[in-house]
Scaffold this motif. Structure first.
Motif, PDB file in Angstrom:
ATOM      1  N   PRO A   1       2.662  -2.652 -13.283  1.00  0.00           N
ATOM      2  CA  PRO A   1       2.967  -4.082 -13.104  1.00  0.00           C
ATOM      3  C   PRO A   1       4.400  -4.444 -13.492  1.00  0.00           C
ATOM      4  N   ASP A   2       5.103  -3.513 -14.140  1.00  0.00           N
ATOM      5  CA  ASP A   2       6.474  -3.781 -14.594  1.00  0.00           C
ATOM      6  C   ASP A   2       7.528  -3.312 -13.603  1.00  0.00           C
ATOM      7  N   SER A   3       7.101  -2.736 -12.463  1.00  0.00           N
ATOM      8  CA  SER A   3       8.055  -2.237 -11.470  1.00  0.00           C
ATOM      9  C   SER A   3       8.744  -3.389 -10.741  1.00  0.00           C
ATOM     10  N   ALA A   4       9.973  -3.144 -10.289  1.00  0.00           N
ATOM     11  CA  ALA A   4      10.710  -4.133  -9.493  1.00  0.00           C
ATOM     12  C   ALA A   4      10.370  -4.021  -8.015  1.00  0.00           C
ATOM     13  N   ASN A   5       9.680  -2.937  -7.638  1.00  0.00           N
ATOM     14  CA  ASN A   5       9.346  -2.708  -6.233  1.00  0.00           C
ATOM     15  C   ASN A   5       7.926  -3.196  -5.939  1.00  0.00           C
ATOM     16  N   VAL A   6       7.735  -3.798  -4.765  1.00  0.00           N
ATOM     17  CA  VAL A   6       6.422  -4.318  -4.375  1.00  0.00           C
ATOM     18  C   VAL A   6       5.779  -3.382  -3.359  1.00  0.00           C
ATOM     19  N   LEU A   7       4.537  -3.051  -3.573  1.00  0.00           N
ATOM     20  CA  LEU A   7       3.807  -2.177  -2.657  1.00  0.00           C
ATOM     21  C   LEU A   7       3.424  -2.959  -1.401  1.00  0.00           C
ATOM     22  N   GLU A   8       3.891  -2.517  -0.253  1.00  0.00           N
ATOM     23  CA  GLU A   8       3.632  -3.205   1.008  1.00  0.00           C
ATOM     24  C   GLU A   8       2.483  -2.559   1.780  1.00  0.00           C
ATOM     25  N   PHE A   9       2.398  -1.247   1.743  1.00  0.00           N
ATOM     26  CA  PHE A   9       1.354  -0.521   2.467  1.00  0.00           C
ATOM     27  C   PHE A   9       1.171   0.849   1.818  1.00  0.00           C
ATOM     28  N   LEU A  10       0.148   1.551   2.240  1.00  0.00           N
ATOM     29  CA  LEU A  10      -0.128   2.894   1.718  1.00  0.00           C
ATOM     30  C   LEU A  10       0.358   3.923   2.735  1.00  0.00           C
ATOM     31  N   GLU A  11       1.242   4.783   2.303  1.00  0.00           N
ATOM     32  CA  GLU A  11       1.780   5.814   3.176  1.00  0.00           C
ATOM     33  C   GLU A  11       0.935   7.082   3.052  1.00  0.00           C
TER      34      GLU A  11
END
Length: 309
Positions: free
Chosen positions: A205-215
């Motif tokens: 939850p502390d990441s700056a990147n947002v998960l958009e989809f599952l690769e």
């Protein structure tokens, strides 16, 4: 006209009071008992008589119920004829259905282990947890596996950093029936040893990147950490230490805060994170996924369409 049934206790008490008023004509009784003692004795006898009468009535009622049940059973057997055979067929059908269901589940899990999307739980945080937290982690891993079993499209699950001689594994065996036979990959190796570093996406939850989809060619790591008093950035620092990619769930993109007394924490349990990923994997819809996994007590609701970025 129906007459009221006499109360044996009342009759005896009335007799006692009459004797007392008449001065107790029986000299034998009077010589051995006072009036109070006589009343007590007669009341006791009345209670005994009443209990006997009730027991007799209850026996009669039981006999009547048995007769009625016997008559009903006879009628049912007469109507069905082959009732025993029918019950045997139903039992066989149920057994066959359960066997088929278990077989289908096993086949889906085995297929997932060959070609399914990879999800890994990093169990290397034992030193960050006390005994109670380790127990909760074991329970969450059991719920995670249960959700995967019942999914139409299950994940290929890995548990890494899981050592058989350490507390997490032992607790998983204790609280989860059949844990040793779970259709997942278990290893005492770390995720860095198990996967190519370029494949790893560590969810925090502390990441700056947002998960958009599952690769499909990535493996998504969930930190196996239960922390009653959250230690900030533990999983993020662990990922950055080994220079692996990180991402957070798109809670802020699809949800907004609800007014009220909430902590608005985005820290979720392991099985809640897994449920979100599993729902998205099966539906392709982040809204459905987040509603399925983010508890209302966190203070978030789905964002209105016109507010969504």
């Amino acid at each position: 006209m129906a007459t009221e049934k006499a109360d044996p206790q009342e009759e005896v008490i009335n007799d006692v009071e009459s004797m007392a008023e008449e001065g107790c004509q029986d000299s034998t009784i009077c010589s051995s008992m006072s009036k109070k003692a006589l009343k007590r004795q007669m009341k006791y006898q009345a209670i005994v008589m009443e209990k006997k009468a009730k027991r007799k009535e209850e026996k009669e009622r039981k006999k009547a119920r048995k007769r009625e049940a016997s008559e009903r059973q006879t009628a049912i057997e007469g109507d069905l004829g082959n009732s025993d055979t029918a019950h045997e067929v139903d039992d066989d059908n149920r057994k066959h259905s359960k066997k088929y269901s278990n077989k289908a589940i096993r086949e889906r899990l085995e297929d997932a282990m060959k070609s399914g999307q990879r999800i890994c739980v990093d169990c290397g945080f034992e030193s960050n947890m006390d005994k109670k937290e380790v127990c909760k982690l074991a329970q969450q891993l059991g719920r995670l596996y249960g959700a995967n079993r019942h999914a139409e499209k299950p994940f290929h699950i890995y548990f890494t950093n899981l050592h058989k001689d350490e507390a997490i594994y032992k607790e998983c065996v204790r609280v989860n029936c059949g844990f040793e036979n779970y259709l997942i990959e278990m290893t005492d190796k770390s995720h860095l040893e198990s996967f190519d570093r370029s494949e790893i996406v560590y969810l925090t939850p502390d990441s700056a990147n947002v998960l958009e989809f599952l690769e499909p060619d990535k493996v998504y790591i969930i930190g196996g950490l239960v922390d009653e008093s959250p230690q900030k950035n533990v999983t993020l620092k662990n990922a950055e230490k080994f220079d692996v990619k990180t991402a957070q769930l798109p809670i802020d993109k699809y949800m907004e805060k609800v007014e009220g007394k909430f902590n608005y924490s985005k820290i979720l349990t392991i099985n809640q994170v897994f449920d979100i990923l599993l729902t998205f994997y099966n539906t392709g819809d982040w809204k459905k996924a987040l509603v399925a996994g983010v508890p209302r007590r966190k203070g978030y609701k789905l964002m209105e369409a016109d507010k969504k970025l």
